[in-house]
Scaffold this active site. Structure first.
Site, PDB file in Angstrom:
ATOM      1  N   LYS A  16      -8.194   0.781   3.839  1.00 31.91           N
ATOM      2  CA  LYS A  16      -7.436  -0.439   3.593  1.00 31.91           C
ATOM      3  C   LYS A  16      -6.438  -0.678   4.730  1.00 31.91           C
ATOM      4  O   LYS A  16      -5.646   0.216   5.060  1.00 31.91           O
ATOM      5  CB  LYS A  16      -6.638  -0.335   2.282  1.00 31.91           C
ATOM      6  CG  LYS A  16      -7.470  -0.042   1.052  1.00 31.91           C
ATOM      7  CD  LYS A  16      -6.572   0.118  -0.165  1.00 31.91           C
ATOM      8  CE  LYS A  16      -7.356   0.393  -1.432  1.00 31.91           C
ATOM      9  NZ  LYS A  16      -6.473   0.556  -2.607  1.00 31.91           N
ATOM     10  N   LYS A  36       0.835  -1.196   0.000  1.00 36.81           N
ATOM     11  CA  LYS A  36       0.000   0.000   0.000  1.00 36.81           C
ATOM     12  C   LYS A  36       0.874   1.251   0.000  1.00 36.81           C
ATOM     13  O   LYS A  36       0.697   2.157  -0.817  1.00 36.81           O
ATOM     14  CB  LYS A  36      -0.917   0.003   1.230  1.00 36.81           C
ATOM     15  CG  LYS A  36      -1.774  -1.251   1.412  1.00 36.81           C
ATOM     16  CD  LYS A  36      -2.777  -1.446   0.310  1.00 36.81           C
ATOM     17  CE  LYS A  36      -3.737  -2.583   0.618  1.00 36.81           C
ATOM     18  NZ  LYS A  36      -3.100  -3.902   0.768  1.00 36.81           N
ATOM     19  N   ARG A  67     -15.322  -4.450  -4.303  1.00 37.41           N
ATOM     20  CA  ARG A  67     -13.977  -5.017  -4.408  1.00 37.41           C
ATOM     21  C   ARG A  67     -13.907  -5.968  -5.602  1.00 37.41           C
ATOM     22  O   ARG A  67     -14.749  -6.851  -5.746  1.00 37.41           O
ATOM     23  CB  ARG A  67     -13.611  -5.748  -3.117  1.00 37.41           C
ATOM     24  CG  ARG A  67     -13.593  -4.852  -1.892  1.00 37.41           C
ATOM     25  CD  ARG A  67     -13.453  -5.638  -0.618  1.00 37.41           C
ATOM     26  NE  ARG A  67     -14.569  -6.559  -0.425  1.00 37.41           N
ATOM     27  CZ  ARG A  67     -14.666  -7.443   0.556  1.00 37.41           C
ATOM     28  NH1 ARG A  67     -13.691  -7.532   1.437  1.00 37.41           N
ATOM     29  NH2 ARG A  67     -15.705  -8.238   0.670  1.00 37.41           N
ATOM     30  N   GLU A  92      -2.427   0.296  -6.203  1.00 34.88           N
ATOM     31  CA  GLU A  92      -1.455  -0.453  -5.399  1.00 34.88           C
ATOM     32  C   GLU A  92      -0.318  -0.935  -6.282  1.00 34.88           C
ATOM     33  O   GLU A  92      -0.466  -1.077  -7.503  1.00 34.88           O
ATOM     34  CB  GLU A  92      -2.117  -1.661  -4.725  1.00 34.88           C
ATOM     35  CG  GLU A  92      -3.130  -1.322  -3.660  1.00 34.88           C
ATOM     36  CD  GLU A  92      -3.687  -2.566  -2.967  1.00 34.88           C
ATOM     37  OE1 GLU A  92      -3.098  -3.659  -3.146  1.00 34.88           O
ATOM     38  OE2 GLU A  92      -4.691  -2.435  -2.266  1.00 34.88           O
ATOM     39  N   ASP A 129      -2.152  -2.222  -9.718  1.00 40.18           N
ATOM     40  CA  ASP A 129      -3.599  -2.110  -9.881  1.00 40.18           C
ATOM     41  C   ASP A 129      -3.938  -0.678 -10.256  1.00 40.18           C
ATOM     42  O   ASP A 129      -3.468   0.278  -9.610  1.00 40.18           O
ATOM     43  CB  ASP A 129      -4.318  -2.494  -8.587  1.00 40.18           C
ATOM     44  CG  ASP A 129      -4.045  -3.938  -8.180  1.00 40.18           C
ATOM     45  OD1 ASP A 129      -3.765  -4.758  -9.078  1.00 40.18           O
ATOM     46  OD2 ASP A 129      -4.111  -4.246  -6.985  1.00 40.18           O
ATOM     47  N   ASN A 142       1.932  -4.262  -6.092  1.00 43.82           N
ATOM     48  CA  ASN A 142       2.060  -5.555  -5.408  1.00 43.82           C
ATOM     49  C   ASN A 142       3.392  -6.201  -5.762  1.00 43.82           C
ATOM     50  O   ASN A 142       3.666  -6.476  -6.933  1.00 43.82           O
ATOM     51  CB  ASN A 142       0.907  -6.468  -5.829  1.00 43.82           C
ATOM     52  CG  ASN A 142      -0.440  -5.888  -5.454  1.00 43.82           C
ATOM     53  OD1 ASN A 142      -0.897  -6.034  -4.334  1.00 43.82           O
ATOM     54  ND2 ASN A 142      -1.074  -5.202  -6.400  1.00 43.82           N
ATOM     55  N   ARG A 153     -10.574  -6.615 -13.851  1.00 47.39           N
ATOM     56  CA  ARG A 153     -11.300  -7.384 -12.847  1.00 47.39           C
ATOM     57  C   ARG A 153     -12.580  -6.636 -12.476  1.00 47.39           C
ATOM     58  O   ARG A 153     -12.518  -5.505 -11.981  1.00 47.39           O
ATOM     59  CB  ARG A 153     -10.413  -7.608 -11.611  1.00 47.39           C
ATOM     60  CG  ARG A 153      -9.110  -8.336 -11.955  1.00 47.39           C
ATOM     61  CD  ARG A 153      -8.168  -8.398 -10.774  1.00 47.39           C
ATOM     62  NE  ARG A 153      -7.761  -7.067 -10.343  1.00 47.39           N
ATOM     63  CZ  ARG A 153      -6.950  -6.825  -9.315  1.00 47.39           C
ATOM     64  NH1 ARG A 153      -6.458  -7.836  -8.610  1.00 47.39           N
ATOM     65  NH2 ARG A 153      -6.619  -5.601  -8.976  1.00 47.39           N
ATOM     66  N   ARG A 192      -5.426  -5.226 -13.393  1.00 50.44           N
ATOM     67  CA  ARG A 192      -4.178  -5.788 -12.882  1.00 50.44           C
ATOM     68  C   ARG A 192      -3.211  -5.854 -14.056  1.00 50.44           C
ATOM     69  O   ARG A 192      -3.478  -6.495 -15.069  1.00 50.44           O
ATOM     70  CB  ARG A 192      -4.417  -7.172 -12.288  1.00 50.44           C
ATOM     71  CG  ARG A 192      -3.160  -8.036 -12.084  1.00 50.44           C
ATOM     72  CD  ARG A 192      -2.065  -7.408 -11.226  1.00 50.44           C
ATOM     73  NE  ARG A 192      -2.501  -7.000  -9.915  1.00 50.44           N
ATOM     74  CZ  ARG A 192      -2.436  -7.779  -8.846  1.00 50.44           C
ATOM     75  NH1 ARG A 192      -1.998  -9.025  -8.968  1.00 50.44           N
ATOM     76  NH2 ARG A 192      -2.820  -7.323  -7.670  1.00 50.44           N
TER      77      ARG A 192
END
Length: 308
Positions: free
Chosen positions: A155, A120, A227, A275, A267, A277, A219, A205
């Site tokens: 979050k 994050k 979400r 984000e 993302d 990741n 997504r 993504r």
């Protein structure tokens, strides 16, 4: 050539959905030996780190060949693919992997960067690409941010896969008590961001490999949820990248390479970075299914190019 995958217990991996399984299988198809272990299998003996590891043929899936305690220096590459949370055990494992790195072993992703890039907080380096964001533990500051932005998501900094992410409005009943709860009475910081309503159209993504976008999916959240995480029932759709999304990838590219972040999943919602990741990015299986393209094989090819 030998590759070691440091993973969660193998029984927890679904080969039909898991990106780690895709990477292990792509490695095997290159006639590279595939070994795996868990972080708990790492041990230091003086200045040498060893792993109680298992050799496997992962096509079609796990076929146990032999188990042996091997010095990490014997591997050409080590993939750190343990899922979050990034807890004490995870951090200690990165320190042990760093010993192997100092002996010349390529570790993906770089251990020091795994520690430095909270999934994050790492995105805050590019806050100009993000929706309005605050990271805080003080209830008054978070409440004030929610009032200004009217509709927000909260979050936990150590979460994964959308777990624990909640949506609030400035008028949500009991908002003060809820923020007290999620900050553990102002002891833990959380991330709060302005809610992006266009998330209903998808959260992209994008897999970046050595800084280059290699695959992507959109997504879509399931009904009655904002979400979009696949682990929570989000639906993957084929997509392409907009110019704005390409520019985001381009801005991140050199920094990720310089930091040794070879395999990253970012993302993006409505053209805004959400984000970055770095621990165990997912999505390869869905990208391959929708694109009919063996992205995992391209990942291994790019990796071999930088190892050689």
């Amino acid at each position: 050539m030998k590759f070691l995958f440091v993973i969660d217990p193998i029984k927890n991996i679904n080969p039909l959905k898991d990106s780690t399984a895709a990477l292990m299988q792509a490695t095997d198809l290159r006639n590279i030996e595939v070994w795996f272990c868990t972080p708990q299998d790492l041990e230091a003996r003086g200045d040498e780190v060893w792993a109680s590891s298992t050799k496997t043929k992962p096509n079609p899936w796990i076929n146990y060949l032999e188990s042996e305690c091997i010095p990490l220096a014997n591997f050409s590459c080590i993939w750190m693919r343990k899922d979050p949370p990034v807890n004490e055990a995870y951090l200690y494992a990165t320190h042990l992997l760093e010993v192997a790195e100092r002996k010349g072993v390529k570790v993906i992703n770089k251990p020091s960067s795994l520690r430095a890039w909270n999934e994050k907080l790492g995105a805050l380096r590019y806050s100009h690409l993000m929706a309005p964001t605050i990271v805080a533990s003080k209830v008054d500051d978070l409440i004030n941010f929610a009032k200004i932005n009217e509709d927000v998501v909260v979050k936990p900094l150590g979460g994964k896969g959308g777990q624990g992410v909640i949506r609030l409005t400035r008028d949500s009943p009991g908002i003060n008590a809820l923020i007290e709860l999620i900050t553990s009475q102002e002891q833990l910081p959380v991330m709060m961001q302005k809610f992006i309503p266009q998330v209903k159209n998808g959260d992209k993504r994008i897999i970046l490999v050595n800084g280059d976008p290699l695959g992507y999916i959109n997504r879509i959240p399931k009904k009655d949820d904002f979400r979009s995480n696949l682990a929570l029932g989000g639906n993957a759709e084929k997509t392409s990248l907009t110019l704005q999304e390409k520019n985001i990838c381009s801005e991140l590219s050199k920094h990720l390479r310089d930091e040794g972040l070879f395999f990253v999943g970012i993302d993006v919602i409505n053209g805004m970075l959400s984000e970055i990741n770095v621990t165990s990015p997912t999505g390869l299986r869905e990208i391959e299914k929708l694109s009919n393209h063996l992205v995992s094989d391209q990942v291994i090819e790019k990796l071999l190019n930088i190892i050689d």
